[in-house]
Design an enzyme around this catalytic site. Structure first.
Site, PDB file in Angstrom:
ATOM      1  N   GLU A   1       0.599  -1.003  -0.352  1.00  9.37           N
ATOM      2  CA  GLU A   1       0.300  -0.068  -0.109  1.00  9.37           C
ATOM      3  C   GLU A   1       0.982   1.528  -0.018  1.00  9.37           C
ATOM      4  O   GLU A   1       0.706   2.420   0.437  1.00  9.37           O
ATOM      5  CB  GLU A   1      -1.269  -0.086   1.266  1.00  9.37           C
ATOM      6  CG  GLU A   1      -1.560  -1.634   1.467  1.00  9.37           C
ATOM      7  CD  GLU A   1      -3.353  -1.301   2.614  1.00  9.37           C
ATOM      8  OE1 GLU A   1      -2.844  -0.583   3.056  1.00  9.37           O
ATOM      9  OE2 GLU A   1      -3.937  -2.021   2.167  1.00  9.37           O
TER      10      GLU A   1
ATOM     11  N   ASP B   1      -7.901  -9.145   4.146  1.00 10.37           N
ATOM     12  CA  ASP B   1      -7.709  -7.655   5.088  1.00 10.37           C
ATOM     13  C   ASP B   1      -9.369  -8.018   5.790  1.00 10.37           C
ATOM     14  O   ASP B   1     -10.394  -7.117   6.242  1.00 10.37           O
ATOM     15  CB  ASP B   1      -7.775  -6.598   4.222  1.00 10.37           C
ATOM     16  CG  ASP B   1      -7.257  -5.181   5.097  1.00 10.37           C
ATOM     17  OD1 ASP B   1      -7.222  -5.786   6.023  1.00 10.37           O
ATOM     18  OD2 ASP B   1      -7.816  -4.504   4.740  1.00 10.37           O
TER      19      ASP B   1
ATOM     20  N   GLU C   1     -12.272  -1.903  12.550  1.00 10.52           N
ATOM     21  CA  GLU C   1     -12.821  -1.946  11.335  1.00 10.52           C
ATOM     22  C   GLU C   1     -13.999  -2.719  10.457  1.00 10.52           C
ATOM     23  O   GLU C   1     -14.350  -1.316   9.297  1.00 10.52           O
ATOM     24  CB  GLU C   1     -10.942  -1.686  10.611  1.00 10.52           C
ATOM     25  CG  GLU C   1     -10.472  -0.887   9.230  1.00 10.52           C
ATOM     26  CD  GLU C   1     -10.094  -1.151   8.376  1.00 10.52           C
ATOM     27  OE1 GLU C   1      -8.802  -1.802   8.831  1.00 10.52           O
ATOM     28  OE2 GLU C   1      -9.503  -0.784   7.671  1.00 10.52           O
TER      29      GLU C   1
END
Ligand code: GCU
Length: 691
Positions: free
Chosen positions: A300, A379, A407
């Site tokens: 990323e 993820d 998240e």
């Protein structure tokens, strides 16, 4: 507990979480001997002294204390007799199942009116103390069998994705839902390190022994923690150390360039290696018990060895070489994938990436490299299979990474007790029923890592009930076989029962009714059958079915008018199923054998495909989304009944969050159901209203 802020002037009332003073009543009202030497034994002494001062007990401190009588003896193993403890009892404690209690472990028994906790090392004594706290009065009941406790994993670590500077997009804490950072504020270390000490104490009480204090995305200011801002890290280490927690630092792979001014960060370059060696020497001169580095490389946008044509083994080994003389480790993350892929390209599969990159490197990592693998191949979605990397690298130390911060599981606005998911992950047997479990694989090497959900919020975790996730993370890292409901009981007993005004039992029932199944409830009203994502891009909260569908992130569901799901088979798809050993390679490949909850992770199927449950895929989507919302409505009613059982402010905080959870769950239900109704044209068999 009140904690001074950075100026020392104001104080914040901070919730005691699972260590209210009352949890120490059973110890503090007794006569206690603490025997042994060393800083962690001093911590045990201080804890006992504090409890005795509050509840009128007495404690005998040192080596030469008088011969009792004592109700509780906490001692390092010693050849000398312990006052009031019969030699046979000591022998019994030491005997089973082998002559040593073991690193960080302890043995516990009650005989002849004395409760004895014995440990080979000071860390074990600290954990023995907290076990007695957990047991409360039960630790002093006659006839307790000898208990022996050893951590399943010697490394139990929390990573903080905390930024020193407030990041323009991610804020102070990346994916943080509990206020600011405990460690940093507005570009500087916080002054109120009392909060760090209190945090360390909570973590020790659930068994965590390592903390990384900065974000894996190492931005400009944060990079300097390794060099000229090391003093800040040392100050934090001083607060964590008394509770047996070692500090770790996320570092930038390009540090030799950005901090050292070298022309390259090539891991095979002599100058680069010398730079890491010198920087690391300074770290250990400042923090002698420093734990090591955490590295997110080639991921990323973070720099990494690929820029120099080197492998991740080359990269990791360069840093590991610098740490090795001091016993430090490098946690090298396996979260490496192409985040700029073309969504039109159906052959590139993000799920494959970690295995494709790392499995060929098995055996090439140094002894002090721990490859840190996210538990699923994507993820931290609400449902994923276990990462195939875990089974693919027998010659590498592996750690599994879990996301305690919510998240993708409700961002600490939704009740979502994650221990049942983690228990499934840790108990998964990649080679089938006769082989080892994930917990055995990571227990043998790298241990368990969680992304912390704690911040400077007065309840530590935003949602007060999310404290249970932090507690459960530590407990499962210590004992992965624990039943999530039993862990919840421990947490309830410590957090609420000692201060409860009335009977604790109704509150216990309420919390179990709300939390035991809350992960599955969350799953029911969000992305179905393992397909993942469908969240709003960027912040990842709330539904957006096609939000990621035409983006470069590799997170697609491929829904069209006929069907949905990702074909990851060897026969017709991306071949991802082939990354698993048997039997899972076959189970996941087969449309008939693939578990329902992962069907859309592995297969693209028509809406009329019939699940093992007997429902079609589209009817399952409708039913589960209606059911999920109904469950949230029930949660809300249950909590209303608990109004008298917890402090009013805590009750109000949770009640407000439950309103938001219901609003959001309704939004999820209606968007998902409407989406699939419009795509498929298939009406709900039960005739409910779909907008
Ligand atoms: C997720 C998360 C990022 C984080 C990344 C990581 O993609 O959204 O904020 O940086 O995981 O684990 O490195």
């Amino acid at each position: 507990m009140t904690i001074p802020d950075r100026t020392g002037a104001d104080t914040t009332e901070v919730h005691e979480a699972w260590l209210p003073p009352e949890a120490f009543r059973a110890i503090g009202s007794r006569r206690v001997l603490v025997r042994g030497e060393g800083p962690l034994v001093e911590t045990v002494r201080e804890e006992v002294a504090g409890a005795c001062a509050r509840y009128g007990g007495a404690h005998g401190g040192d080596q030469h204390a008088h011969a009792g009588p004592y109700d509780l003896v906490l001692a390092l193993t010693t050849a000398e007799p312990l006052p009031g403890v019969a030699a046979e009892v000591l022998a019994e404690l030491r005997r089973l199942p082998d002559p040593t209690i073991g690193e960080q472990g302890f043995a516990l028994a009650r005989r002849d009116g004395v409760t004895v906790a014995l440990a080979d090392d000071p860390a074990g004594l600290l954990y023995g103390l907290f076990q007695v706290v957990r047991l409360g009065e039960a630790a002093f009941r006659a006839g307790r069998p000898v208990e022996r406790h050893r951590p399943a994993m010697l490394r139990r670590m929390l990573d903080h994705w905390d930024n020193v500077d407030v990041h323009p997009v991610m804020g102070q804490v990346e994916r943080g839902y509990a206020g600011g950072s405990i460690f940093w504020r507005d570009g500087a270390a916080r002054g109120d390190l009392a909060r760090v000490r209190a945090y360390a104490r909570l973590l020790a009480a659930c068994g965590v022994n390592a903390v990384a204090v900065n974000n894996v995305n190492v931005h400009a200011t944060e990079a300097h923690l390794l060099t000229d801002r090391l003093g800040d890290v040392a100050a934090i280490a001083d607060e964590l150390r008394p509770y047996g927690i070692r500090v770790h630092l996320s570092v930038n792979f390009a540090a030799p360039v950005v901090l050292g001014g070298l022309p390259t960060a090539d891991p095979l370059d002599e100058g680069v290696r010398a730079w890491w060696a010198a920087a690391t020497a300074k770290v250990y001169a400042t923090i002698p018990d420093f734990g090591g580095y955490v590295v997110k490389a080639d991921s990323e946008g973070q720099p990494g060895p690929f820029a120099y044509g080197r492998s991740h083994a080359d990269g990791a080994n360069a840093l590991a070489g610098a740490l090795a003389p001091y016993g430090g480790v490098v946690h090298w993350r396996a979260f490496v994938y192409d985040h700029r892929q073309d969504w039109r390209d159906r052959s590139t599969d993000r799920a494959r990436a970690a295995h494709d990159h790392f499995a060929p490197l098995d055996g090439r990592f140094g002894d002090n490299v721990i490859l840190q693998v996210k538990h699923g191949p994507m993820d931290f979605q609400v449902r994923e299979p276990v990462s195939p990397v875990i089974a693919a690298m027998p010659a590498t130390r592996l750690a599994a990474e879990l996301q305690v911060t919510q998240e993708y599981t409700g961002q600490q606005r939704h009740v979502c007790y994650l221990a049942p998911m983690w228990r499934e992950v840790l108990g998964f047997r990649p080679w089938g029923p006769d082989g080892p479990a994930v917990a055995d694989v990571v227990g043998g090497g790298g241990g368990l890592v969680g992304v912390s959900n704690a911040g400077d919020d007065p309840y530590w975790t935003g949602h007060p009930l999310a404290q249970a996730n932090l507690y459960a993370f530590g407990r499962l890292a210590w004992a992965p076989g624990l039943d999530p409901a039993a862990i919840l009981d421990e947490w309830i007993d410590l957090t609420f029962a000692p201060t409860a005004t009335g009977e604790a039992e109704p509150l216990r029932r309420t919390l179990h009714a709300m939390m035991d199944d809350s992960w599955r409830t969350y799953e029911r009203y969000t992305a179905p059958l393992g397909v993942g994502f469908m969240v709003r891009p960027g912040h990842h909260y709330g539904p957006d079915v096609d939000g990621y569908e035409y983006t470069p992130w590799g997170t697609y569901h491929f829904a069209d008018r006929d069907g949905v799901g990702v074909d990851r088979t060897r026969a017709t798809g991306t071949g991802f199923t082939g990354q698993y050993p048997p039997p899972w390679a076959e189970v996941y490949e087969s449309l008939d054998r693939c578990p329902d909850e992962l069907l859309l992770f592995f297969h693209h199927v028509p809406y009329g495909h019939v699940l093992h449950s007997g429902l079609t895929v589209v009817q399952h989507i409708y039913d589960s989304h209606f059911a999920g919302v109904e469950q949230v409505e029930r949660l809300r009613r249950r909590w209303a009944d608990a109004a008298d059982a917890v402090p009013p402010a805590l009750h109000a905080r949770v009640a407000g969050l439950l309103d938001e959870q219901l609003r959001c769950a309704l939004e999820w239900r209606d968007q998902i159901n409407a989406y699939f109704f419009r795509k498929s044209g298939v009406p709900d068999a039960r005739g409910r209203r779909i907008p």
